[in-house]
Design a protein around this motif. Structure first.
Motif, PDB file in Angstrom:
ATOM      1  N   PHE A 107      41.724  40.840  38.166  1.00  0.00           N
ATOM      2  CA  PHE A 107      42.851  40.138  38.793  1.00  0.00           C
ATOM      3  C   PHE A 107      42.643  40.038  40.298  1.00  0.00           C
ATOM      4  CE2 PHE A 107      44.299  41.500  34.730  1.00  0.00           C
ATOM      5  CZ  PHE A 107      45.121  40.462  34.301  1.00  0.00           C
ATOM      6  N   CYS A 108      42.890  38.834  40.837  1.00  0.00           N
ATOM      7  CA  CYS A 108      42.744  38.603  42.270  1.00  0.00           C
ATOM      8  C   CYS A 108      43.825  39.429  42.996  1.00  0.00           C
ATOM      9  CB  CYS A 108      42.893  37.118  42.568  1.00  0.00           C
ATOM     10  SG  CYS A 108      42.984  36.743  44.327  1.00  0.00           S
ATOM     11  N   GLU A 109      43.383  40.134  44.046  1.00  0.00           N
ATOM     12  CA  GLU A 109      44.343  41.004  44.737  1.00  0.00           C
ATOM     13  C   GLU A 109      45.226  40.241  45.714  1.00  0.00           C
ATOM     14  OE1 GLU A 109      42.810  44.888  45.974  1.00  0.00           O
ATOM     15  OE2 GLU A 109      41.152  44.584  44.572  1.00  0.00           O
ATOM     16  N   LYS A 110      44.937  38.927  45.892  1.00  0.00           N
ATOM     17  CA  LYS A 110      45.792  38.153  46.793  1.00  0.00           C
ATOM     18  C   LYS A 110      46.805  37.310  46.007  1.00  0.00           C
ATOM     19  CE  LYS A 110      45.401  35.333  50.940  1.00  0.00           C
ATOM     20  NZ  LYS A 110      44.469  34.504  51.708  1.00  0.00           N
ATOM     21  N   CYS A 111      46.317  36.459  45.086  1.00  0.00           N
ATOM     22  CA  CYS A 111      47.250  35.602  44.341  1.00  0.00           C
ATOM     23  C   CYS A 111      47.702  36.236  43.027  1.00  0.00           C
ATOM     24  CB  CYS A 111      46.644  34.231  44.087  1.00  0.00           C
ATOM     25  SG  CYS A 111      45.254  34.270  42.952  1.00  0.00           S
ATOM     26  N   GLY A 112      46.978  37.251  42.591  1.00  0.00           N
ATOM     27  CA  GLY A 112      47.372  37.970  41.384  1.00  0.00           C
ATOM     28  C   GLY A 112      46.918  37.327  40.084  1.00  0.00           C
ATOM     29  N   LEU A 116      38.783  39.197  45.033  1.00  0.00           N
ATOM     30  CA  LEU A 116      39.490  37.928  45.244  1.00  0.00           C
ATOM     31  C   LEU A 116      38.945  36.829  44.345  1.00  0.00           C
ATOM     32  CD1 LEU A 116      39.548  37.870  49.170  1.00  0.00           C
ATOM     33  CD2 LEU A 116      41.411  38.568  47.671  1.00  0.00           C
ATOM     34  N   CYS A 117      39.805  35.843  44.042  1.00  0.00           N
ATOM     35  CA  CYS A 117      39.338  34.666  43.314  1.00  0.00           C
ATOM     36  C   CYS A 117      38.594  33.757  44.310  1.00  0.00           C
ATOM     37  CB  CYS A 117      40.501  33.937  42.650  1.00  0.00           C
ATOM     38  SG  CYS A 117      41.588  33.065  43.796  1.00  0.00           S
ATOM     39  N   LEU A 118      37.883  32.757  43.795  1.00  0.00           N
ATOM     40  CA  LEU A 118      37.072  31.895  44.665  1.00  0.00           C
ATOM     41  C   LEU A 118      37.907  31.204  45.736  1.00  0.00           C
ATOM     42  CD1 LEU A 118      34.705  30.235  42.026  1.00  0.00           C
ATOM     43  CD2 LEU A 118      34.101  31.983  43.701  1.00  0.00           C
ATOM     44  N   VAL A 119      39.141  30.825  45.378  1.00  0.00           N
ATOM     45  CA  VAL A 119      40.004  30.107  46.333  1.00  0.00           C
ATOM     46  C   VAL A 119      40.484  31.069  47.421  1.00  0.00           C
ATOM     47  CG1 VAL A 119      42.083  28.690  46.585  1.00  0.00           C
ATOM     48  CG2 VAL A 119      40.701  28.506  44.514  1.00  0.00           C
ATOM     49  N   CYS A 120      40.966  32.252  47.011  1.00  0.00           N
ATOM     50  CA  CYS A 120      41.466  33.216  47.997  1.00  0.00           C
ATOM     51  C   CYS A 120      40.324  33.744  48.869  1.00  0.00           C
ATOM     52  CB  CYS A 120      42.200  34.361  47.312  1.00  0.00           C
ATOM     53  SG  CYS A 120      43.751  33.821  46.554  1.00  0.00           S
ATOM     54  N   ALA A 121      39.091  33.759  48.324  1.00  0.00           N
ATOM     55  CA  ALA A 121      37.951  34.219  49.107  1.00  0.00           C
ATOM     56  C   ALA A 121      37.456  33.117  50.053  1.00  0.00           C
ATOM     57  CB  ALA A 121      36.828  34.657  48.170  1.00  0.00           C
TER      58      ALA A 121
HETATM   59 ZN   LIG Z   1      43.427  34.496  44.349  1.00  0.00          ZN
END
Ligand SMILES: [Zn+2]
Length: 202
Positions: free
Chosen positions: A164-169, A185-190
Motif C-alpha cells: 500500500f502506498c504510504e501517501k495515497c493509501g 510509494l506508488c508511481l504517481v506519488c513517487a
Molecule cells: Zn500513492
C-alpha cells in the motif's frame, strides 16, 4: 470470414480495414503454426501497433493484454508475431508494403469524406473496404516469416505481492512500488508518472 468480421465489428463498435487485416493475419499464423483451436493453444502474441489489430487478436485468439498473453509494442506497424509456447514455433506476419502502398488510396478517400463530414458514408466505405480485404488471397496480402525471439516471454502470472502506498493509501503490486526516503510509494506519488486526472469538487 464475413460473419467473423461482423462479430468483430460489433465487439469493437466500428469497422476499420485494420480489423480485416487482423483476421487475415491471425488465420495465416494459425495455418503456419498448424494450430487447430487458437483458444486452446498455449499462445503468446506480440502486436506491433495499438490500433485495430489488437482487437482482432484478442477476439480471435483469446490472447489479451489482461491475461498477459498479448504484448503491444507500439511501432505503428501492421505486423504481429505469434508464438506457440507448446511447440516453441514462432512466426511474424506483416502486410506486404507494396500492397499497403496501394491501399493508402482508400484511406485518402475516407479522409476526404471526413472533411466533408459524411460520417455515414465513412462507415459504409470502411466496412466495404474491410470486406474487400477479406477476399484477397493471403499470399498477395501477407508476408509470413519464421522467427526466433531475442527476449524471453514474460511469465503469464508473475508472482506478486500487494503493498500500500504510504501517501495515497491505494494498493499496488510490489514491483510497481518505489521507496523514497524510506516510504513505500506508488508511481504517481513517487513522481515517476504524471497524474492523468485531478479531482473535481462539486
Ligand atoms: Zn500513492
Amino acid at each position: 470470414m464475413e460473419s467473423v468480421l461482423k462479430e468483430l465489428i460489433s465487439f469493437r463498435g466500428s469497422a476499420e480495414p485494420g480489423v480485416a487485416y487482423g483476421i487475415k493475419m491471425v488465420q495465416a499464423a494459425k495455418d503456419f503454426l498448424k494450430i487447430r483451436d487458437l483458444k486452446k493453444a498455449d499462445l503468446y502474441v506480440i502486436a506491433e501497433t495499438s490500433r485495430c489489430l489488437p482487437d482482432a487478436i484478442e477476439f480471435l485468439t483469446g490472447c489479451t493484454v489482461g491475461n498477459g498473453r498479448l504484448l503491444i509494442k507500439d511501432y505503428s506497424k501492421m505486423a504481429a508475431s505469434f508464438i506457440d509456447l507448446g511447440t516453441k514455433r514462432a512466426v511474424r506476419v506483416m502486410i506486404i508494403p507494396e500492397f499497403q502502398r496501394k491501399d493508402v488510396a482508400h484511406s485518402k478517400r475516407s479522409v476526404s469524406l471526413r472533411q466533408r463530414r459524411k460520417f455515414g458514408e465513412i462507415t459504409t466505405h470502411h466496412a466495404r473496404h474491410a470486406l474487400e480485404i477479406l477476399k484477397i488471397p493471403s499470399k498477395e496480402l501477407l508476408r509470413v516469416q519464421k522467427i526466433k525471439l531475442t527476449e524471453p516471454v514474460p511469465p503469464m502470472r508473475p508472482p506478486t505481492k500487494i503493498v500500500f502506498c504510504e501517501k495515497c493509501g491505494e494498493s499496488i503490486r510490489e514491483e510497481k512500488a518505489r521507496v523514497r526516503d524510506g516510504e513505500i510509494l506508488c508511481l504517481v506519488c513517487a513522481g515517476e508518472e504524471k497524474p492523468y486526472f485531478k479531482p473535481k469538487y462539486l
